[in-house]
Design a protein around this motif. Structure first.
Motif, PDB file in Angstrom:
ATOM      1  N   LYS A   2       0.834  -1.212   0.000  1.00 44.49           N
ATOM      2  CA  LYS A   2       0.000   0.000   0.000  1.00 44.49           C
ATOM      3  C   LYS A   2       0.863   1.253   0.000  1.00 44.49           C
ATOM      4  O   LYS A   2       0.601   2.182  -0.747  1.00 44.49           O
ATOM      5  CB  LYS A   2      -0.920   0.008   1.220  1.00 44.49           C
ATOM      6  CG  LYS A   2      -2.228  -0.662   1.017  1.00 44.49           C
ATOM      7  CD  LYS A   2      -3.088  -0.467   2.243  1.00 44.49           C
ATOM      8  CE  LYS A   2      -4.533  -0.565   1.858  1.00 44.49           C
ATOM      9  NZ  LYS A   2      -5.415  -0.387   2.995  1.00 44.49           N
ATOM     10  N   GLU A  28      -4.660 -14.213  -2.703  1.00 48.65           N
ATOM     11  CA  GLU A  28      -3.631 -13.257  -2.284  1.00 48.65           C
ATOM     12  C   GLU A  28      -3.333 -12.253  -3.393  1.00 48.65           C
ATOM     13  O   GLU A  28      -3.206 -11.056  -3.126  1.00 48.65           O
ATOM     14  CB  GLU A  28      -2.342 -13.976  -1.908  1.00 48.65           C
ATOM     15  CG  GLU A  28      -2.404 -14.714  -0.597  1.00 48.65           C
ATOM     16  CD  GLU A  28      -1.125 -15.454  -0.286  1.00 48.65           C
ATOM     17  OE1 GLU A  28      -0.664 -15.324   0.854  1.00 48.65           O
ATOM     18  OE2 GLU A  28      -0.594 -16.159  -1.179  1.00 48.65           O
ATOM     19  N   MET A  30      -5.317 -11.272  -5.795  1.00 50.98           N
ATOM     20  CA  MET A  30      -6.447 -10.361  -5.943  1.00 50.98           C
ATOM     21  C   MET A  30      -6.525  -9.358  -4.790  1.00 50.98           C
ATOM     22  O   MET A  30      -6.847  -8.195  -4.998  1.00 50.98           O
ATOM     23  CB  MET A  30      -7.761 -11.141  -6.048  1.00 50.98           C
ATOM     24  CG  MET A  30      -7.900 -11.956  -7.321  1.00 50.98           C
ATOM     25  SD  MET A  30      -8.039 -10.950  -8.825  1.00 50.98           S
ATOM     26  CE  MET A  30      -6.367 -10.729  -9.329  1.00 50.98           C
ATOM     27  N   ASN A  31      -6.184  -9.800  -3.586  1.00 53.27           N
ATOM     28  CA  ASN A  31      -6.159  -8.889  -2.439  1.00 53.27           C
ATOM     29  C   ASN A  31      -5.110  -7.801  -2.619  1.00 53.27           C
ATOM     30  O   ASN A  31      -5.350  -6.639  -2.305  1.00 53.27           O
ATOM     31  CB  ASN A  31      -5.901  -9.650  -1.138  1.00 53.27           C
ATOM     32  CG  ASN A  31      -7.101 -10.448  -0.683  1.00 53.27           C
ATOM     33  OD1 ASN A  31      -8.232 -10.156  -1.045  1.00 53.27           O
ATOM     34  ND2 ASN A  31      -6.852 -11.467   0.111  1.00 53.27           N
ATOM     35  N   LEU A  33      -3.927  -6.686  -5.513  1.00 56.72           N
ATOM     36  CA  LEU A  33      -4.397  -5.806  -6.578  1.00 56.72           C
ATOM     37  C   LEU A  33      -5.420  -4.819  -6.040  1.00 56.72           C
ATOM     38  O   LEU A  33      -5.329  -3.614  -6.275  1.00 56.72           O
ATOM     39  CB  LEU A  33      -4.998  -6.619  -7.727  1.00 56.72           C
ATOM     40  CG  LEU A  33      -5.641  -5.815  -8.855  1.00 56.72           C
ATOM     41  CD1 LEU A  33      -4.634  -4.873  -9.508  1.00 56.72           C
ATOM     42  CD2 LEU A  33      -6.261  -6.738  -9.874  1.00 56.72           C
ATOM     43  N   GLU A  34      -6.388  -5.312  -5.292  1.00 53.42           N
ATOM     44  CA  GLU A  34      -7.426  -4.444  -4.733  1.00 53.42           C
ATOM     45  C   GLU A  34      -6.827  -3.407  -3.783  1.00 53.42           C
ATOM     46  O   GLU A  34      -7.163  -2.228  -3.829  1.00 53.42           O
ATOM     47  CB  GLU A  34      -8.464  -5.280  -3.999  1.00 53.42           C
ATOM     48  CG  GLU A  34      -9.623  -4.454  -3.477  1.00 53.42           C
ATOM     49  CD  GLU A  34     -10.665  -5.324  -2.794  1.00 53.42           C
ATOM     50  OE1 GLU A  34     -11.194  -4.856  -1.773  1.00 53.42           O
ATOM     51  OE2 GLU A  34     -10.931  -6.439  -3.266  1.00 53.42           O
ATOM     52  N   ALA A  35      -5.917  -3.845  -2.929  1.00 46.49           N
ATOM     53  CA  ALA A  35      -5.304  -2.942  -1.952  1.00 46.49           C
ATOM     54  C   ALA A  35      -4.454  -1.863  -2.618  1.00 46.49           C
ATOM     55  O   ALA A  35      -4.331  -0.760  -2.095  1.00 46.49           O
ATOM     56  CB  ALA A  35      -4.461  -3.734  -0.968  1.00 46.49           C
ATOM     57  N   SER A  36      -3.902  -2.165  -3.787  1.00 47.32           N
ATOM     58  CA  SER A  36      -3.046  -1.193  -4.470  1.00 47.32           C
ATOM     59  C   SER A  36      -3.847  -0.015  -5.013  1.00 47.32           C
ATOM     60  O   SER A  36      -3.323   1.083  -5.147  1.00 47.32           O
ATOM     61  CB  SER A  36      -2.288  -1.853  -5.619  1.00 47.32           C
ATOM     62  OG  SER A  36      -3.137  -2.064  -6.740  1.00 47.32           O
ATOM     63  N   GLY A  37      -5.108  -0.249  -5.354  1.00 43.12           N
ATOM     64  CA  GLY A  37      -5.912   0.809  -5.952  1.00 43.12           C
ATOM     65  C   GLY A  37      -5.492   1.138  -7.373  1.00 43.12           C
ATOM     66  O   GLY A  37      -5.842   2.178  -7.906  1.00 43.12           O
ATOM     67  N   PRO A  39      -5.015  -0.151 -11.559  1.00 44.94           N
ATOM     68  CA  PRO A  39      -5.559  -1.101 -12.526  1.00 44.94           C
ATOM     69  C   PRO A  39      -4.507  -2.159 -12.870  1.00 44.94           C
ATOM     70  O   PRO A  39      -3.315  -1.863 -12.864  1.00 44.94           O
ATOM     71  CB  PRO A  39      -5.862  -0.230 -13.754  1.00 44.94           C
ATOM     72  CG  PRO A  39      -4.909   0.910 -13.640  1.00 44.94           C
ATOM     73  CD  PRO A  39      -4.718   1.148 -12.163  1.00 44.94           C
ATOM     74  N   PRO A  40      -4.935  -3.394 -13.134  1.00 45.88           N
ATOM     75  CA  PRO A  40      -3.961  -4.411 -13.519  1.00 45.88           C
ATOM     76  C   PRO A  40      -3.407  -4.114 -14.906  1.00 45.88           C
ATOM     77  O   PRO A  40      -4.073  -3.517 -15.739  1.00 45.88           O
ATOM     78  CB  PRO A  40      -4.778  -5.703 -13.526  1.00 45.88           C
ATOM     79  CG  PRO A  40      -6.177  -5.257 -13.762  1.00 45.88           C
ATOM     80  CD  PRO A  40      -6.300  -3.892 -13.129  1.00 45.88           C
TER      81      PRO A  40
END
Length: 60
Positions: A2, A28, A30-31, A33-37, A39-40
């Protein structure tokens, strides 16, 4: 991760990040990726994994 993502956005908004080490599952990944904010994609968010086959099999 983060902190890395937040710093990248502040310092240079178009810089990407690569997260690596200890990523063992699709959940893990996906978590993170989501926490980074972010886009992939190879220019914004990448994962360095050694269990690619296992992670991909969980995704399908």
């Amino acid at each position: 991760m983060k902190l890395m993502a937040e710093t990248a956005k502040k310092v240079y908004s178009s810089i990407g990040i690569k997260v690596a080490g200890g990523i063992k599952s699709y959940a893990e990944a996906m978590n993170l990726l989501e926490a980074s904010g972010m886009p992939p994609g190879p220019k914004r968010f990448r994962l360095g994994v050694s269990r690619t086959r296992q992670i991909l099999s969980e995704a399908l």
